[in-house]
Every structure is written in structure tokens, then in C-alpha cells.
Design a protein around this motif. Structure first.
Motif, PDB file in Angstrom:
ATOM      1  N   ASP A 178      37.006  48.382  28.512  1.00 20.04           N
ATOM      2  CA  ASP A 178      36.100  47.238  28.444  1.00 20.04           C
ATOM      3  C   ASP A 178      35.546  46.845  29.814  1.00 20.04           C
ATOM      4  OD1 ASP A 178      38.796  46.569  29.038  1.00 20.04           O
ATOM      5  OD2 ASP A 178      38.267  44.454  28.846  1.00 20.04           O
ATOM      6  N   GLN A 179      36.095  47.429  30.900  1.00 17.26           N
ATOM      7  CA  GLN A 179      35.651  47.097  32.249  1.00 17.26           C
ATOM      8  C   GLN A 179      34.537  48.019  32.748  1.00 17.26           C
ATOM      9  OE1 GLN A 179      38.985  46.589  34.966  1.00 17.26           O
ATOM     10  NE2 GLN A 179      40.332  46.015  33.269  1.00 17.26           N
ATOM     11  N   PHE A 180      34.148  49.008  31.937  1.00 22.51           N
ATOM     12  CA  PHE A 180      33.033  49.887  32.279  1.00 22.51           C
ATOM     13  C   PHE A 180      31.731  49.305  31.745  1.00 22.51           C
ATOM     14  CE2 PHE A 180      36.460  52.949  32.688  1.00 22.51           C
ATOM     15  CZ  PHE A 180      36.046  53.740  33.735  1.00 22.51           C
ATOM     16  N   LYS A 212      30.284  54.296  31.111  1.00 20.55           N
ATOM     17  CA  LYS A 212      30.875  54.996  29.966  1.00 20.55           C
ATOM     18  C   LYS A 212      30.127  56.291  29.662  1.00 20.55           C
ATOM     19  CE  LYS A 212      32.694  50.872  27.656  1.00 20.55           C
ATOM     20  NZ  LYS A 212      32.636  50.009  26.455  1.00 20.55           N
ATOM     21  N   TRP A 213      28.805  56.227  29.622  1.00 23.34           N
ATOM     22  CA  TRP A 213      28.028  57.416  29.281  1.00 23.34           C
ATOM     23  C   TRP A 213      28.107  58.480  30.376  1.00 23.34           C
ATOM     24  CZ3 TRP A 213      26.355  59.011  24.819  1.00 23.34           C
ATOM     25  CH2 TRP A 213      26.127  58.093  23.790  1.00 23.34           C
ATOM     26  N   TYR A 250      34.943  56.420  41.955  1.00 24.80           N
ATOM     27  CA  TYR A 250      34.831  55.573  43.143  1.00 24.80           C
ATOM     28  C   TYR A 250      33.416  55.012  43.284  1.00 24.80           C
ATOM     29  CZ  TYR A 250      34.721  54.139  48.026  1.00 24.80           C
ATOM     30  OH  TYR A 250      34.562  53.423  49.178  1.00 24.80           O
ATOM     31  N   ILE A 251      32.412  55.889  43.019  1.00 31.69           N
ATOM     32  CA  ILE A 251      31.020  55.427  43.095  1.00 31.69           C
ATOM     33  C   ILE A 251      30.764  54.335  42.057  1.00 31.69           C
ATOM     34  CG2 ILE A 251      28.615  56.145  42.752  1.00 31.69           C
ATOM     35  CD1 ILE A 251      29.403  58.883  43.869  1.00 31.69           C
ATOM     36  N   GLY A 281      29.829  48.643  40.917  1.00 38.33           N
ATOM     37  CA  GLY A 281      30.081  47.599  39.944  1.00 38.33           C
ATOM     38  C   GLY A 281      29.968  48.045  38.500  1.00 38.33           C
ATOM     39  N   HIS A 282      30.044  49.365  38.253  1.00 40.74           N
ATOM     40  CA  HIS A 282      29.942  49.882  36.885  1.00 40.74           C
ATOM     41  C   HIS A 282      31.293  50.329  36.306  1.00 40.74           C
ATOM     42  CE1 HIS A 282      25.565  49.884  36.515  1.00 40.74           C
ATOM     43  NE2 HIS A 282      25.510  50.288  37.779  1.00 40.74           N
ATOM     44  N   GLY A 283      32.380  50.167  37.081  1.00 37.64           N
ATOM     45  CA  GLY A 283      33.678  50.600  36.586  1.00 37.64           C
ATOM     46  C   GLY A 283      34.809  49.930  37.327  1.00 37.64           C
ATOM     47  N   PRO A 284      36.051  50.003  36.786  1.00 34.37           N
ATOM     48  CA  PRO A 284      37.200  49.338  37.409  1.00 34.37           C
ATOM     49  C   PRO A 284      37.790  50.171  38.541  1.00 34.37           C
ATOM     50  CG  PRO A 284      37.890  50.418  35.401  1.00 34.37           C
ATOM     51  CD  PRO A 284      36.404  50.648  35.510  1.00 34.37           C
TER      52      PRO A 284
END
Length: 433
Positions: free
Chosen positions: A66-68, A73-74, A114-115, A120-123
Motif C-alpha cells: 500500500d506504500q507504493f 507498482k507497475w 532506491y530510485i 517518493g513512489h515506494g517505501p
């Protein structure tokens, strides 16, 4: 519902973290987290959960999907799918091989995660705590052990196992291959058994002039997979499951739970293989009834009798031209040491000792024994040169610029790093990593 679930998980984690710690009990348990059914006085389910989290650490799964963002996700899904396709077709673009592709995919995913985190697109992603080390340690230890069991001595334990597979009767030869593959895969590891004995099976097919080697190779591969399900050391997936399991499962308990499923799968596999390849297994047989008579009653068809006569004729001819010392060669001291180490190795597994430590220790002991044998017992390589008539030539002398003879340097000892250790399949370790 999702918020309630996450709140409940957070409350339980906080409750476990706030529990009083019995350091003396933790030292006593070591890497084990003990039985699941603890009494109320011992702390119950909460104490068991605390012990399990202490041992497994970051191996416990936490859902962060839910943090992505949608982009995160894609993109992660596309990278995973792309490398999955590359693994299925490893030589599609470049001959890199599956280990290199798997390592490249893992590194690319680490960089991409990491990117995503920075953008701000992932945990947050701690890759060091995601790699599960137990399967890698077990894989290395079992490969080390099986390589030294195979390479320590010509005519040793593995060579005797190879010789025991030969038989003039086709179905008996297949049955021996299946039994060896099942037991060997359960004792050590299915990858090692298949790699070592596939060449032996092909050699048996060539020796007996078998037109179709498929039933023999299928017998080896299928029973290796079935037998590996019996123990946690049968394949790396089993030790991975045990590492992440909620209950503390011992080697013997795992084997007892898997005995009946493995036995049933073995009989089903044997029935299907013998039924599908009945013409190759029972040459000259008229059908299933006669096949059962051959297996249970010892009957023979004319074609099978001809195969047996040819086999024993080859055996007699081979014995006539064989050196008497080789013909009387039995179990040497080194073979007996191998058998003793294997028995102790399995006993320690059954007693519940850490399988990774036991397998690496067994491999290290065999390495020391093999090095001692090479240094003190094995004949030195003969570097003598001969002329056209077979007469030995004197060693060549070399001189320096002043005409002084250069004395030959002492022969360097061949180390294990240059011989047997180079045969460990490090690519397979990279693949599982």
C-alpha cells in the motif's frame, strides 16, 4: 478494514516488543525458538511470537504494497516479468546464463527500489536484511560434501554406488536408478545427485546399447525431485520454508511428516513410468499381465534372456583382461572414512543440529582428509618425457647468461583451491541469492 488490520498488527508488534526478555532462556535456545505450545506460566503464544521474531528478525514478512504509488507498482511488476522471461530463455540476447541474469535482475531491482524511494513512489527497502542466508549456507555445504565424496578417491563410495546401478534386466536397472536417486536426494540434495549421476545413467545406456535413454533419465530426474521433498536438506526450497515457518521444525520431524506423501508419489511415479515405457522396460512382453509376472515371479522373455547372456559374456571378458589387483579391490580405508562421515552427518541431522553448520563442517572435514591423502598417499604426477621408442629422456638443463646451471625449483603443492573447490557450482549460489 485495512486500517483496522494495520492498527491491530501495530498493537501486537508493540505488545511483543514491550514484553520482558529472559536473556538466559534466549542464550539457551540459541537459534531455535522452541515449541509453539507454551504454557501460560511460560508466556503462551506471545512469548513464542517474541522468540520467533528474535530468531527470524527481518525474515518476518511485512506487507508494504500500500506504500507504493501506481507507477511504482507497475514498474516493479514490469522489471520482474522481464527478468522472469529472460530466465526462461537465458540465451535469447546474450549467452549470460541464468545465474548472471538472476544476479543482474536482483541488482537492478535494488537500484530501482532506491530510485522509487527517493522519488517518493515506494517505501524504504533494506536489501541486506531481505536475503535469507540459510539456503545459501546449506547449498554450499551440501555441494562441498558431495563433491569431496565423489572426487576423493577413484573406486570410492560414489564409484561403488555407480557400479551398483548396473543390471542386465532393464526394469531392474531403472528401479535401482530410482531408488538411488530418491535416497540420495533426500540425504544430500537433488541438484547434486542429478548432476553427478546423469552422466552415469547415459553411460549405462551406451554400455547396454539402449535405443531410448529417455525412461532412464526421467527415472533419475523425477525421483530426484520426489525424494528431495522428504527432508529439509533435499532442496534449498525446503530449508527456505523451514526458515520462515511459524513452528520450529526439526530435520527428523520434517522427514516424518513428509514420509507418506513422498512414498505415495514414488509409487505413483514408478507405476506411470513403467506403464508408459513398458516396451523398453520389458522387451518382448505381451502386456501388463506378463509384466507383473516378470516383476513378481521372475519370468523372462526370450529378448530378456538374450540381454542377460550378452551382459554376463561382457562381464566375463572384462574380468579376463583385468588386473588381478584391481579385480580384488574392495573397500579402502578412505572409502570407509567416507561412509563413516556420511553416517555421522545424517545422525547429526536427525538429532536436530543446525543443518547448515553440519553440512559445511562435513565438507570441511572431507576437504582436510582429501588434502592429507593427496599430500601423503597419492602418487606424484609423472613429468618424465620419453622418446619415440619409449625410453625416458634425461631432464633438460637450463643455464643463465653466465653459463651457470639453473637448479630446478621445487614442485609446488597443489592446493584444494586449485582443484576440488573450483568444482563448486558458485553460479547456482548466485542464482538462489
Amino acid at each position: 478494514k485495512l486500517e483496522n488490520k494495520q492498527r491491530l498488527m501495530a498493537e501486537r508488534d508493540a505488545a511483543v516488543a514491550a514484553m520482558p526478555v529472559d536473556h538466559q532462556m534466549d542464550r539457551k535456545l540459541g537459534k531455535s525458538f522452541g515449541p509453539r505450545n507454551l504454557s501460560e506460566a511460560e508466556g503462551g503464544v506471545m512469548e513464542y511470537t517474541r522468540r520467533r521474531h528474535r530468531v527470524l528478525g527481518e525474515y518476518t514478512h511485512v506487507d508494504v504494497s500500500d506504500q507504493f504509488s501506481a507507477f511504482g507498482k507497475w514498474s516493479v511488476s514490469i522489471i520482474y516479468f522481464a527478468f522472469w522471461v529472460f530466465l526462461m530463455f537465458p540465451n535469447w540476447f546474450l549467452p549470460i546464463g541464468r545465474p548472471g541474469i538472476a544476479l543482474g535482475g536482483g541488482l537492478m531491482m535494488v537500484v530501482w527500489r532506491y530510485i522509487l524511494m527517493v522519488a517518493g513512489h515506494g517505501p524504504f527497502f533494506d536489501v541486506e536484511k531481505v536475503i535469507i542466508m540459510e539456503p545459501l549456507f546449506l547449498l554450499f555445504g551440501l555441494m562441498l560434501t558431495t563433491i569431496y565424496l565423489e572426487k576423493m578417491e577413484r573406486g570410492g563410495l560414489f564409484d561403488k554406488l555407480r557400479d551398483s546401478l548396473d543390471d542386465p534386466v532393464n526394469w531392474k536397472r531403472v528401479a535401482k536408478i530410482m531408488a538411488m536417486s530418491t535416497i540420495g536426494s533426500a540425504a544430500v540434495m537433488n541438484d547434486s545427485v542429478v548432476l553427478i549421476f546423469s552422466a552415469v545413467v547415459v553411460d549405462l545406456c551406451v554400455r547396454h546399447k539402449v535405443a531410448n535413454s529417455m525412461p532412464y533419465l526421467l527415472a533419475l530426474s523425477s525421483t530426484a525431485n520426489i525424494g528431495s521433498a522428504l527432508t529439509m536438506t533435499g532442496n534449498p526450497q525446503n530449508i527456505l520454508i523451514v526458515s520462515l515457518a511459524y513452528d520450529d521444525i526439526s530435520w527428523l520431524e520434517f522427514a516424518m511428516n513428509m514420509f507418506l506423501p513422498t512414498l505415495a508419489a514414488t509409487f505413483i511415479n514408478a507405476f506411470m513410468l513403467f506403464a508408459y515405457y513398458s516396451s523398453e522396460m520389458f522387451p518382448g512382453s505381451s502386456g501388463i499381465t506378463e509384466n507383473l509376472g516378470i516383476m513378481c515371479g521372475g519370468n523372462r522373455t526370450p529378448e530378456m534372456l538374450a540381454q542377460e547372456h550378452a551382459y554376463y559374456a561382457r562381464q566375463a571378458a572384462a574380468k579376463e583382461g583385468q588386473d588381478p589387483e584391481e579385480a580384488s579391490h574392495g573397500w579402502s580405508m578412505w572409502s570407509q572414512i567416507q561412509v563413516f562421515i556420511v553416517i555421522v552427518f545424517l545422525i547429526f541431522f536427525a538429532l536436530g543440529f543446525d543443518v547448515c553448520v553440519v553440512s559445511i563442517t562435513a565438507g570441511a572435514i572431507l576437504m582436510v582428509i582429501a588434502a592429507y591423502k593427496r599430500q601423503n598417499y597419492d602418487p606424484r604426477p609423472d613429468t618424465t618425457e620419453y622418446d619415440a621408442d619409449g625410453n625416458p629422456l634425461p631432464p633438460k638443463k637450463t643455464y643463465d647468461m653466465d653459463g651457470n646451471e639453473i637448479q630446478p625449483e621445487e614442485e609446488e603443492l597443489v592446493t584444494e583451491s586449485e582443484t576440488t573447490l573450483t568444482e563448486v557450482d558458485y553460479g547456482l549460489l548466485m542464482l538462489f541469492m
